[in-house]
Write a protein that holds these residues in place. Sequence first.
Motif, short mmCIF file in Angstrom:
data_model
loop_
_atom_site.label_atom_id
_atom_site.label_comp_id
_atom_site.label_asym_id
_atom_site.label_seq_id
_atom_site.Cartn_x
_atom_site.Cartn_y
_atom_site.Cartn_z
N SER A 166 0.83 -1.21 0.00
CA SER A 166 0.00 0.00 0.00
C SER A 166 0.86 1.26 0.00
CB SER A 166 -0.92 0.00 1.23
OG SER A 166 -1.78 -1.13 1.21
N THR A 167 2.01 1.19 0.68
CA THR A 167 2.92 2.34 0.69
C THR A 167 3.48 2.60 -0.70
OG1 THR A 167 3.54 1.85 2.98
CG2 THR A 167 5.02 3.29 1.73
N TYR A 168 3.91 1.55 -1.37
CA TYR A 168 4.41 1.70 -2.74
C TYR A 168 3.31 2.27 -3.65
CZ TYR A 168 8.77 -0.86 -1.87
OH TYR A 168 10.00 -1.23 -1.42
N ALA A 169 2.10 1.77 -3.48
CA ALA A 169 0.99 2.25 -4.31
C ALA A 169 0.71 3.72 -4.06
CB ALA A 169 -0.26 1.41 -4.04
N GLU A 170 0.81 4.14 -2.80
CA GLU A 170 0.51 5.53 -2.45
C GLU A 170 1.48 6.50 -3.09
OE1 GLU A 170 -0.11 8.30 1.56
OE2 GLU A 170 0.11 6.13 1.72
N ILE A 171 2.73 6.10 -3.28
CA ILE A 171 3.71 7.01 -3.88
C ILE A 171 3.86 6.74 -5.38
CG2 ILE A 171 4.99 7.30 -1.75
CD1 ILE A 171 7.01 5.29 -2.64
N GLY A 172 2.93 5.95 -5.94
CA GLY A 172 2.90 5.74 -7.38
C GLY A 172 3.84 4.68 -7.91
N GLN A 173 4.44 3.88 -7.04
CA GLN A 173 5.33 2.81 -7.48
C GLN A 173 4.51 1.52 -7.64
OE1 GLN A 173 8.50 3.18 -8.29
NE2 GLN A 173 8.57 5.34 -7.71
N PHE A 174 3.69 1.51 -8.70
CA PHE A 174 2.74 0.41 -8.87
C PHE A 174 3.43 -0.92 -9.18
CE2 PHE A 174 0.20 4.18 -10.39
CZ PHE A 174 -0.48 4.34 -9.20
N SER A 175 4.51 -0.89 -9.93
CA SER A 175 5.21 -2.13 -10.26
C SER A 175 5.81 -2.76 -9.00
CB SER A 175 6.30 -1.88 -11.29
OG SER A 175 7.26 -0.96 -10.79
N LEU A 176 6.37 -1.93 -8.12
CA LEU A 176 6.90 -2.45 -6.87
C LEU A 176 5.78 -3.00 -5.99
CD1 LEU A 176 9.58 0.26 -5.94
CD2 LEU A 176 9.97 -2.04 -6.84
N ALA A 177 4.65 -2.28 -5.98
CA ALA A 177 3.51 -2.76 -5.20
C ALA A 177 3.02 -4.11 -5.71
CB ALA A 177 2.39 -1.72 -5.25
N GLU A 178 2.99 -4.26 -7.03
CA GLU A 178 2.56 -5.54 -7.60
C GLU A 178 3.48 -6.68 -7.15
OE1 GLU A 178 2.15 -7.82 -11.92
OE2 GLU A 178 2.41 -5.63 -11.87
N LYS A 179 4.79 -6.44 -7.18
CA LYS A 179 5.74 -7.48 -6.76
C LYS A 179 5.52 -7.86 -5.30
CE LYS A 179 9.36 -6.12 -10.02
NZ LYS A 179 10.73 -5.56 -10.16
N VAL A 180 5.26 -6.85 -4.47
CA VAL A 180 5.04 -7.11 -3.05
C VAL A 180 3.78 -7.93 -2.84
CG1 VAL A 180 4.43 -6.00 -0.87
CG2 VAL A 180 6.32 -5.11 -2.23
N PHE A 181 2.69 -7.56 -3.52
CA PHE A 181 1.44 -8.31 -3.36
C PHE A 181 1.57 -9.73 -3.90
CE2 PHE A 181 -0.75 -3.96 -3.51
CZ PHE A 181 -0.83 -3.90 -2.13
N ARG A 182 2.35 -9.90 -4.96
CA ARG A 182 2.57 -11.26 -5.47
C ARG A 182 3.34 -12.10 -4.44
NH1 ARG A 182 1.04 -12.34 -10.46
NH2 ARG A 182 0.68 -10.64 -11.94
N GLN A 183 4.31 -11.49 -3.80
CA GLN A 183 5.06 -12.21 -2.78
C GLN A 183 4.15 -12.58 -1.61
OE1 GLN A 183 8.78 -10.37 -2.00
NE2 GLN A 183 9.47 -11.90 -0.52
N ALA A 184 3.26 -11.66 -1.25
CA ALA A 184 2.30 -11.97 -0.18
C ALA A 184 1.38 -13.10 -0.60
CB ALA A 184 1.50 -10.71 0.15
N MET A 185 0.98 -13.13 -1.87
CA MET A 185 0.09 -14.17 -2.36
C MET A 185 0.78 -15.54 -2.35
SD MET A 185 -1.93 -14.29 -6.02
CE MET A 185 -0.40 -14.38 -6.96
N GLU A 186 2.07 -15.55 -2.67
CA GLU A 186 2.80 -16.81 -2.73
C GLU A 186 3.06 -17.40 -1.35
OE1 GLU A 186 6.31 -15.80 -4.83
OE2 GLU A 186 5.30 -15.58 -6.79
N ASN A 187 3.15 -16.56 -0.33
CA ASN A 187 3.54 -17.03 1.00
C ASN A 187 2.39 -17.08 2.00
OD1 ASN A 187 6.64 -17.25 0.85
ND2 ASN A 187 6.27 -15.20 0.04
N ASN A 188 1.16 -16.85 1.53
CA ASN A 188 0.01 -16.87 2.43
C ASN A 188 -1.14 -17.63 1.79
OD1 ASN A 188 0.56 -14.85 4.86
ND2 ASN A 188 1.45 -13.93 3.02
N PRO A 189 -2.08 -18.11 2.61
CA PRO A 189 -3.25 -18.82 2.07
C PRO A 189 -4.07 -17.89 1.18
CG PRO A 189 -3.03 -19.15 4.44
CD PRO A 189 -2.06 -18.07 4.08
#
Length: 407
Positions: free
Chosen positions: A176-199
Amino acid sequence: MIFWAIIGTLTALSLLVLIKPLAKKAESAPADTAESDLAVYKDQLTEIDKDLKAGNIAEAQAEIARIEIQRRILNAGQEQSATTKGQPLSPNTMKGLLACLIVIFPIAGLSLYMYLGQPGIPGMPLAERDITAERMAIAQQQNDQRNQEMMGLAEKLRARLENEPQNLEGWMLLGSTYAEIGQFSLAEKVFRQAMENNPPNPMIYSALGEMMVAQAEGQVSSDALELFRKTLELDPRDPRGLFYSGLALTQAGANEDALKIWLTLRTYTSAADPWLPILDSQIVELAKQEQMNPGKLLASYPPQEAAEQQETAQSGPSAEDMAAAAELSATERTEMINGMVERLAERLSETPDDLKGWIQLARSYHTLGRSADVLEAIKGAEIAAEKQPNVQEAKEEIQKLKQELGL
């Protein structure tokens, strides 16, 4: 013209300061300090002999002093042999040096100014300045500085989370922090990592899909649509899942189906939820395209718990207000959304026993991606639950909210 006159005056004064000492005629060569030292030492030897005869010092003391002075005389003699007497410059050499300084100094200064300065820019009176543009530039500079600070904090958080792959709250906060400052590609990578490591979690799917849409400039790709489909399978009322599913239908030309989804979302939405003005602006625009009455359409699908909000003096925007919001600019709508959330938070600080208000605030923060604030709102709801007539039912409602938000 005045500018160049000032430059010329300053240059002349600078040359005067440099040339004046050189222009003085040398009267004598530098003094030979070694010779003067020898003369002093000889006088000291004479004084020692006088003191010895007068009985002021002993013979042994006189001998020690003589040895020390003789040593100094020897050193001074060696220095004298290596000393070179200075010679003044000849008049012709001095004139040549002065001429070079007079010519080279102004040329070098002017060349440096032409290279580094901007002499072609005219003066600009206050009346001719674009104050709005200057203020925007200052605001942009401040925003860039803030983004840099947030980026630094985000990088520190990311370094810590590398050892905590299953810290869902931390990864969502980072994204959400990356998204707030407009770093959408970094935010996407972070959310993908969260998706891979959580149910499987609807909050992760919808956040990841939203970042893909943001990078595609509002276009909902098939991959993003699949993420929203998974979101709605786990939570049929997820706001982002419903909103972007409707947006995908509008892009495919299925306006009626999109309108149904958005109107359904509106009935699930609280009047205090920050995304309601955005949703209504889309509904109004789509209704106009389909030649429908936006005001009546919005009135037919009121936000959730509108009647209860009126009873508790928590008045939200009316259908007419939402229709009018469609005419606002993006900045005005953003201010309206933030204002609604802040007003709700302020009201709850005065009425902390309002359980439904805390639940609404938690949902609003969740939609904005403010994970830390979501947890704080849930804590407020848990405290308020203990003061409800039916505590067990209130706790069950909070537990249902946590499941809905993927917590």
